[in-house]
Write an enzyme that holds these catalytic residues in place. Structure first.
Site, PDB file in Angstrom:
ATOM      1  N   LYS A 200       0.791  -1.161  -0.139  1.00  0.00           N
ATOM      2  CA  LYS A 200      -0.097   0.089  -0.237  1.00  0.00           C
ATOM      3  C   LYS A 200       1.011   1.342  -0.095  1.00  0.00           C
ATOM      4  O   LYS A 200       1.815   1.600   0.960  1.00  0.00           O
ATOM      5  CB  LYS A 200      -0.956   0.103   1.201  1.00  0.00           C
ATOM      6  CG  LYS A 200      -1.790   0.954   1.395  1.00  0.00           C
ATOM      7  CD  LYS A 200      -2.752   1.187   2.510  1.00  0.00           C
ATOM      8  CE  LYS A 200      -3.615   2.250   2.358  1.00  0.00           C
ATOM      9  NZ  LYS A 200      -4.452   2.019   3.648  1.00  0.00           N
TER      10      LYS A 200
ATOM     11  N   LYS B 282      -2.004  -1.396  -3.875  1.00  0.00           N
ATOM     12  CA  LYS B 282      -2.954  -0.355  -3.767  1.00  0.00           C
ATOM     13  C   LYS B 282      -2.012   1.014  -3.724  1.00  0.00           C
ATOM     14  O   LYS B 282      -1.292   1.050  -3.098  1.00  0.00           O
ATOM     15  CB  LYS B 282      -3.837  -0.282  -2.512  1.00  0.00           C
ATOM     16  CG  LYS B 282      -4.494   0.718  -2.073  1.00  0.00           C
ATOM     17  CD  LYS B 282      -5.438   0.772  -0.914  1.00  0.00           C
ATOM     18  CE  LYS B 282      -6.027   1.928  -0.456  1.00  0.00           C
ATOM     19  NZ  LYS B 282      -6.533   1.717   0.805  1.00  0.00           N
TER      20      LYS B 282
END
Ligand code: PBG
Length: 332
Positions: free
Chosen positions: A202, A256
């Site tokens: 992330k 992400k």
């Protein structure tokens, strides 16, 4: 014959593109309803539905309306729904105790959806940002995110979600050691088969802006998340994070945001072979919607093409706010 055909000088690629039958036969990947995970926002109240300004077509729904939406998603064949709560500011505290309240908004939503639509998997978010006033994913001590204390809180949060009936736990906090700690705690309570999808890679991204509006965290966020999310310039660090989370017991891993990180998607899938997902985040959604609203792009075609890109890059699935729309098109 055109020059520059590489090692196969007699190939003309136009032959296999010449009509739909040949294109169908030579297609390398497919986009299916089964690839979709639908992120949704839940709020308090009954029959409440408010629009998220920076995400046209996305709403915060009260649990009763969310349950209806989940039933529809189940009917469309969408395999999973992922719940994000818009928490009442009055419930936010420095130690984030509301996060493991068995009857908090997210846990009530999990139970209601599992009751009404048992065949759609319910995924959760494990991070503390909805539960404190500063908008960070962890507990802050003297201006620093306290990693290990946060992990203890995340474990309590996960246990409450497991008891509420969640199918997939989604730790999005990026603390070190949380996957192992969650796995140990789940196994100790007998939840040996509960799936963890780690937000393993992330990035510290500006593409989360509209999401932070949706969960009421943007005005609140003090500073940025660069001390725990990955630097967008780093690739090997992302691979090491994924490897670490898989070793600690993650079943599925996520990259992400999505579109700016397709190289990472490809490499993670090739290197580890684990079930790999991309999160097409709020800012990616907003960009497509904004351009479409201006008449600058064909929104539906671009939506589908962006999702095809994730599949081609090797992702097994995508978290996307477009999920119901895509499912309707693919089912048609
Ligand atoms: C927070 C969380 C974020 C998103 C999912 N979980 C935002 C953040 O890290 O600040 C972003 C999702 C999106 O932008 O669509 N734990």
């Amino acid at each position: 014959m055109p020059a520059n055909q590489g090692p196969f000088p007699r190939t003309r690629f136009r032959r296999t593109r010449s009509d739909a039958a040949l294109r169908n036969l030579t297609r390398e990947t497919e986009l299916s309803v089964h690839d979709l995970i639908w992120p949704v926002f839940v709020r308090d109240g009954t029959s409440e539905r408010d629009a998220v300004a920076s995400m046209p077509g996305v709403y915060r729904l009260s649990i009763d309306l969310l349950v209806k939406a989940a039933k529809e998603a189940q009917g469309l064949g969408i395999p999973a729904i992922c719940i994000f709560p818009y928490t009442d500011p009055a419930l936010k505290t420095a130690l984030c105790e509301e996060a493991w309240n068995p009857d908090n908004l997210a846990n009530r939503a999990i139970r209601a959806i599992k009751d009404a639509a048992p065949d759609i998997a319910v995924m959760t978010d494990i991070a503390l940002d909805p539960y404190n006033a500063h908008g960070h994913d962890g507990i802050v001590r003297d201006g620093i995110i306290a990693n290990d204390e946060t992990v203890e809180a995340l474990v309590k949060m996960a246990q409450a979600q497991a008891r509420a009936g969640a199918d997939i736990l989604g730790p999005s906090d990026m603390m070190d050691g949380r996957i192992g700690a969650l796995r140990d705690a789940l196994e100790a309570e007998g939840y040996v088969n509960l799936t963890i999808m780690s937000y393993a890679a992330k990035y510290a991204s500006a593409f989360y802006g509209p999401f932070r509006d949706a969960v009421g965290a943007s005005g609140a966020l003090k500073g940025d998340k660069k001390t725990y999310q990955i630097d967008p310039l780093n690739r090997q660090e992302a691979l090491r994070c994924v490897e670490r989370d898989l070793r600690e017991g993650a079943d599925m891993v996520m990259i992400k945001p999505g579109l700016p990180y397709l190289d990472i998607c490809r490499e993670v899938k090739e290197r580890f072979g684990a079930p790999t997902y991309a999160y097409q985040v709020s800012g990616e959604y907003a960009m497509i919607k904004a351009a479409a609203a201006n008449g600058w792009l064909d929104g539906e075609q671009v939506m589908l093409e962006s999702l095809m890109g994730f599949r081609r890059a090797g992702c097994d699935g995508v978290l996307t706010y477009f999920a119901p729309r895509v499912a309707r098109i693919l089912n048609a």
